[in-house]
Design a protein around this motif. Sequence first.
Motif, mmCIF file in Angstrom:
data_model
loop_
_atom_site.group_PDB
_atom_site.id
_atom_site.type_symbol
_atom_site.label_atom_id
_atom_site.label_comp_id
_atom_site.label_asym_id
_atom_site.label_seq_id
_atom_site.Cartn_x
_atom_site.Cartn_y
_atom_site.Cartn_z
ATOM 1 N N GLY A 38 0.784 -1.280 -0.079
ATOM 2 C CA GLY A 38 0.136 -0.112 -0.044
ATOM 3 C C GLY A 38 0.891 1.224 -0.003
ATOM 4 O O GLY A 38 0.300 2.460 -0.109
ATOM 5 N N LYS A 39 2.261 1.234 0.344
ATOM 6 C CA LYS A 39 2.955 2.488 0.356
ATOM 7 C C LYS A 39 3.029 3.013 -1.164
ATOM 8 O O LYS A 39 3.492 2.278 -2.101
ATOM 9 C CB LYS A 39 4.077 2.051 0.757
ATOM 10 N N ILE A 40 2.895 4.380 -1.134
ATOM 11 C CA ILE A 40 2.937 5.273 -2.584
ATOM 12 C C ILE A 40 4.310 5.673 -2.399
ATOM 13 O O ILE A 40 4.593 6.568 -1.466
ATOM 14 C CB ILE A 40 1.849 6.165 -2.416
ATOM 15 N N ASP A 41 5.214 5.527 -3.185
ATOM 16 C CA ASP A 41 6.560 6.118 -3.257
ATOM 17 C C ASP A 41 6.476 7.744 -3.628
ATOM 18 O O ASP A 41 5.603 7.914 -4.445
ATOM 19 C CB ASP A 41 7.471 5.366 -4.359
ATOM 20 N N GLY A 42 7.438 8.491 -3.167
ATOM 21 C CA GLY A 42 7.523 9.623 -3.675
ATOM 22 C C GLY A 42 8.336 10.585 -2.602
ATOM 23 O O GLY A 42 8.404 11.892 -3.045
ATOM 24 N N LEU A 68 3.797 20.373 -3.806
ATOM 25 C CA LEU A 68 3.105 19.550 -3.137
ATOM 26 C C LEU A 68 2.249 18.412 -4.215
ATOM 27 O O LEU A 68 2.161 18.670 -5.258
ATOM 28 C CB LEU A 68 1.782 20.615 -2.840
ATOM 29 N N HIS A 69 2.038 17.360 -3.506
ATOM 30 C CA HIS A 69 1.666 16.157 -4.277
ATOM 31 C C HIS A 69 0.446 15.552 -3.551
ATOM 32 O O HIS A 69 0.407 15.532 -2.369
ATOM 33 C CB HIS A 69 2.987 15.146 -4.533
ATOM 34 N N ALA A 70 -0.523 14.955 -4.521
ATOM 35 C CA ALA A 70 -1.526 14.284 -3.786
ATOM 36 C C ALA A 70 -1.714 12.941 -4.876
ATOM 37 O O ALA A 70 -2.037 13.238 -6.006
ATOM 38 C CB ALA A 70 -2.761 15.080 -3.583
#
Length: 195
Positions: A38-42, A68-70
């Motif tokens: 479930g981890k979103i890399d970034g 900023l990122h979503a």
Amino acid sequence: MMILARCLSLLAIFVLVCCGPAAQEGTHGGFTTPAPDGKIDGNLVETQSAIIGNTISVVAGRQQGTGLHAYAGIIPGQPVQVPLSGEAIFRGPYVTAFIEDITIEDNFVQGRNSKLEGTITLMTNLSELTLFGTDGVLTVRARISNNDTISGEVEVLGVPGVLSGEVGEDRAFGMFHGSDLTHVMSGGFVASRQP
């Protein structure tokens, strides 16, 4: 010459305000594929994140040097659903990672993070092939195709977004992201069919 420079400066500010964060360098959102856990890399900091029902992953935050990122994504390995065959009501939790009060100072984009959580009831209308519902914070307006795919629009406290997901006999789930002049957000819901 000085008057011309001031007019160009005011024009640049006007364009920046009219175009909003969606058009600004430094504010990004979208769909992505999370890792199996479930981890979103970034490499985001100052984040709000959540995993909803081991199905949808969402995150919003700041990445050093880029803004900023979503992002939202469906966690790989979801079981295949039996296609929806009749009218249904689904109910379940949603989470939105929300960045608000976005401002730009000296080319630095900043905003305030929060996490909105609730429960939404969604209803199908198979004659119109729609899935819809609202709880006053999140509004979902989706189209159903192939008896198992949903796509459409959401609003979170009036901020518009795009939606993608699935619907079946047992559950409906979706991921979304969106923005307006002073917000960027990502989120999702996982709802079970009600008896």
